[in-house]
Design an enzyme around this catalytic site. Sequence first.
Site, PDB file in Angstrom:
ATOM      1  N   SER A  68       0.783  -1.227   0.000  1.00 45.74           N
ATOM      2  CA  SER A  68       0.000   0.000   0.000  1.00 45.74           C
ATOM      3  C   SER A  68       0.823   1.291   0.000  1.00 45.74           C
ATOM      4  O   SER A  68       1.569   1.553  -0.935  1.00 45.74           O
ATOM      5  CB  SER A  68      -0.945  -0.069   1.200  1.00 45.74           C
ATOM      6  OG  SER A  68      -1.886   0.939   1.142  1.00 45.74           O
ATOM      7  N   ASP A 288      -6.441   2.392  -2.223  1.00 47.04           N
ATOM      8  CA  ASP A 288      -7.546   2.307  -1.274  1.00 47.04           C
ATOM      9  C   ASP A 288      -7.643   3.540  -0.380  1.00 47.04           C
ATOM     10  O   ASP A 288      -8.481   3.592   0.518  1.00 47.04           O
ATOM     11  CB  ASP A 288      -7.526   1.005  -0.447  1.00 47.04           C
ATOM     12  CG  ASP A 288      -6.261   0.840   0.370  1.00 47.04           C
ATOM     13  OD1 ASP A 288      -5.396   1.738   0.339  1.00 47.04           O
ATOM     14  OD2 ASP A 288      -6.133  -0.213   1.029  1.00 47.04           O
ATOM     15  N   GLU A 378     -11.035   7.130   7.809  1.00 50.81           N
ATOM     16  CA  GLU A 378      -9.871   7.525   8.592  1.00 50.81           C
ATOM     17  C   GLU A 378      -9.372   8.834   7.988  1.00 50.81           C
ATOM     18  O   GLU A 378      -9.549   9.084   6.786  1.00 50.81           O
ATOM     19  CB  GLU A 378      -8.780   6.454   8.497  1.00 50.81           C
ATOM     20  CG  GLU A 378      -9.168   5.163   9.177  1.00 50.81           C
ATOM     21  CD  GLU A 378      -8.072   4.108   9.091  1.00 50.81           C
ATOM     22  OE1 GLU A 378      -7.395   3.911  10.105  1.00 50.81           O
ATOM     23  OE2 GLU A 378      -7.901   3.496   8.038  1.00 50.81           O
ATOM     24  N   ASN A 380      -6.592   9.569   7.097  1.00 49.42           N
ATOM     25  CA  ASN A 380      -5.640   9.314   6.016  1.00 49.42           C
ATOM     26  C   ASN A 380      -6.309   8.990   4.679  1.00 49.42           C
ATOM     27  O   ASN A 380      -5.638   8.696   3.690  1.00 49.42           O
ATOM     28  CB  ASN A 380      -4.655   8.204   6.409  1.00 49.42           C
ATOM     29  CG  ASN A 380      -5.340   6.853   6.656  1.00 49.42           C
ATOM     30  OD1 ASN A 380      -6.431   6.594   6.171  1.00 49.42           O
ATOM     31  ND2 ASN A 380      -4.681   5.990   7.426  1.00 49.42           N
ATOM     32  N   ARG A 503       0.755   6.035  19.450  1.00 51.56           N
ATOM     33  CA  ARG A 503       0.396   4.622  19.254  1.00 51.56           C
ATOM     34  C   ARG A 503       1.415   3.946  18.339  1.00 51.56           C
ATOM     35  O   ARG A 503       2.011   4.611  17.477  1.00 51.56           O
ATOM     36  CB  ARG A 503      -1.019   4.481  18.678  1.00 51.56           C
ATOM     37  CG  ARG A 503      -1.203   5.170  17.341  1.00 51.56           C
ATOM     38  CD  ARG A 503      -2.554   4.858  16.714  1.00 51.56           C
ATOM     39  NE  ARG A 503      -2.589   3.540  16.131  1.00 51.56           N
ATOM     40  CZ  ARG A 503      -2.115   3.265  14.915  1.00 51.56           C
ATOM     41  NH1 ARG A 503      -1.563   4.183  14.158  1.00 51.56           N
ATOM     42  NH2 ARG A 503      -2.184   2.033  14.453  1.00 51.56           N
ATOM     43  N   PRO A 504       1.598   2.632  18.525  1.00 49.61           N
ATOM     44  CA  PRO A 504       2.524   1.941  17.629  1.00 49.61           C
ATOM     45  C   PRO A 504       1.852   1.715  16.285  1.00 49.61           C
ATOM     46  O   PRO A 504       0.667   1.388  16.230  1.00 49.61           O
ATOM     47  CB  PRO A 504       2.758   0.602  18.343  1.00 49.61           C
ATOM     48  CG  PRO A 504       1.522   0.365  19.141  1.00 49.61           C
ATOM     49  CD  PRO A 504       0.988   1.720  19.524  1.00 49.61           C
ATOM     50  N   GLY A 506       0.855  -0.296  12.945  1.00 49.89           N
ATOM     51  CA  GLY A 506       0.680  -1.719  12.632  1.00 49.89           C
ATOM     52  C   GLY A 506       1.200  -2.044  11.242  1.00 49.89           C
ATOM     53  O   GLY A 506       1.099  -3.185  10.796  1.00 49.89           O
TER      54      GLY A 506
HETATM   55  C1  G16 Z   1      -3.409   0.470   6.555  1.00 51.10           C
HETATM   56  C2  G16 Z   1      -4.759   0.213   7.184  1.00 51.10           C
HETATM   57  C3  G16 Z   1      -5.392   1.522   7.640  1.00 51.10           C
HETATM   58  C4  G16 Z   1      -4.438   2.267   8.554  1.00 51.10           C
HETATM   59  C5  G16 Z   1      -3.059   2.399   7.901  1.00 51.10           C
HETATM   60  C6  G16 Z   1      -2.024   2.941   8.844  1.00 51.10           C
HETATM   61  O1  G16 Z   1      -3.554   1.266   5.422  1.00 51.10           O
HETATM   62  O2  G16 Z   1      -5.575  -0.446   6.257  1.00 51.10           O
HETATM   63  O3  G16 Z   1      -6.593   1.244   8.292  1.00 51.10           O
HETATM   64  O4  G16 Z   1      -4.919   3.522   8.855  1.00 51.10           O
HETATM   65  O5  G16 Z   1      -2.588   1.135   7.470  1.00 51.10           O
HETATM   66  O6  G16 Z   1      -1.942   2.082   9.938  1.00 51.10           O
HETATM   67  P1  G16 Z   1      -0.810   2.184  11.038  1.00 51.10           P
HETATM   68  O7  G16 Z   1      -0.893   3.579  11.570  1.00 51.10           O
HETATM   69  O8  G16 Z   1      -1.163   1.133  12.028  1.00 51.10           O
HETATM   70  O9  G16 Z   1       0.510   1.962  10.340  1.00 51.10           O
HETATM   71  P2  G16 Z   1      -2.790   0.960   4.060  1.00 51.10           P
HETATM   72  O10 G16 Z   1      -3.316   2.001   3.119  1.00 51.10           O
HETATM   73  O11 G16 Z   1      -1.342   1.102   4.337  1.00 51.10           O
HETATM   74  O12 G16 Z   1      -3.193  -0.436   3.729  1.00 51.10           O
END
Ligand code: G16
Length: 550
Positions: A68, A288, A378, A380, A503-504, A506
């Site tokens: 992504s 997305d 979100e 973002n 926050r960490p 993901g």
């Molecule tokens: C993914 C998730 C999103 C999330 C984003 C950032 O997006 O599908 O829901 O907001 O990661 O997540 P984090 O802050 O935990 O790194 P994408 O567009 O990278 O698939």
Amino acid sequence: MSGLPVEAIQALSDEYPKPVDVHFQYGTAGFRTLGALLDSVLFRVGILAGLRSKKLDGKVIGVMVTASHNPEPDNGVKLVDPRGEMLESSWEAHATTLANAPDTPAFLSALESLVKATKIDLSKPARVVYARDTRPSGGALVFALENGFKAIGVEARNAGVTTTPILHYLVKAMNTKGTKDEYGDDSEEGYMQKLSGAFKKLVAGKAPITPLLIDCANGVGALAGAVLAEHLGETLPIILENGATTTPGALNDQCGADFVKTQQKLPPSLLSILKPGQRACSLDGDADRLIYFYLDERSQFHMLDGDKIAALVAAFIVALVKAAGLEGKINVGVVQTAYANGASTKYLVERLPVKCVPTGVKHLHHAAEHYDVGVYFEANGHGTVLFSPETQGKLASYQPLTPAQSTALGHLKNLVQLINQTVGDALSDMLLVEVVLAHKSYSAEEWDSLYSDKPNRLVKVVVRDRNIFKTEDAERRLVSPPGLQAKIEELVRRYNGGRSFVRPSGTEDVVRVYAEATVKAQADELAFRVAGLVYDETGGDPVKRPKEFL
Ligand code: G16
């Protein structure tokens, strides 16, 4: 023995040894790390997808190979459940366990345990559809995935190089094919026709729409965007930019939705292209996420992020429900995360029920399912609108009393077709925004004036171990490391209109810090102060401490 094809798995598994000293985690959006480390994970995910399908009686499971918004050398993989939604969370733990088995015997034994624990009937068929984005590492990873399918005996369909939301669409379309709930033809062409057909109906009779510039992040959105542009023709003139899908290093680099959102500025490649007043939007690497932006007459940059999209769309749907005579019969609600700008939350709570959930599409999606119409975005740019099955039933059977009600009802029904309800979809969301702007005769500037964003800043902190960070209250408060939350609060109190949380991530090996304040310089200062606290508290190397952390 559970009846697994042990020999086939063993022979192929030995070709994909797990890298030593790497711990994989099925995170916010599946597995995500350097593409070069992921071969064994892809092979194992191939088998896991087959088992998930068998568990669900041969329903089609989706596998998307993408990282992504991450930099080009990263890659990743996520599974899609039969209704096109994210993998059920209890299986995320199974995925993590399988990915971390140190060798083939351990992997086989983990598979045996999974089959037993989840009572999988291995005689059931397994069906999977899979796709990848444009990353250079994608081809080899897909090959490993296909070997996983081979090992467990999966009937697999390759959807090629496409966007994440199209893959989600295909999963749902394949699983509903021939039923009364058929979601659409199970092909990319079917997706394009469904969206463009609904769009044309929704803007029929409206003033011609001026050209929209799309920054494709040099990713797969450029390919899907070109096909969509052909389907839309004159109804929505599209200018595609940043479509260099084969230029090494170009993906998400200085462009795309994540760049625009986090840098709060125009991609440099558009500096000489975008005209004041012109609407533009950015997709991310797998299309997305969607962020709109424009330059005002003084060529000042303005961003319209996921929060602004939620405000625009939610208000429009509420008005349509009312105009159709369905007020009180269909309730609209909004779901956000802690990243939502304070001004957007204020704007929305004055008009609608609003819920805050942890980051990650799966959390928003599930919360949105509790409303008759659930709008989730979100900040973002990730989001969509869900119409519950009961709501869709109501729309189908409702008898309007006046021509005006009938028109509004028609629009609602067409929105159900226009919106990709399986997952956030930049192209579908873009059409949705364009519909609302056309109906309201809004320029980007008028849309922007719904409310004024509070100045904010997002900062990434590289720490030794992001897993020590634990949160509560929809990620708005830290519970670990102990004592850090109190220090953050102490700082926040010193800033007018201050708010901050930690926050960490993901999806990246970082901790994220968000801060807001009444004045931009104060939001920046607060974010960098909190980032400094996070860095120091976790024993970061003083030599590597970024100089902007205060
Ligand atoms: C993914 C998730 C999103 C999330 C984003 C950032 O997006 O599908 O829901 O907001 O990661 O997540 P984090 O802050 O935990 O790194 P994408 O567009 O990278 O698939």
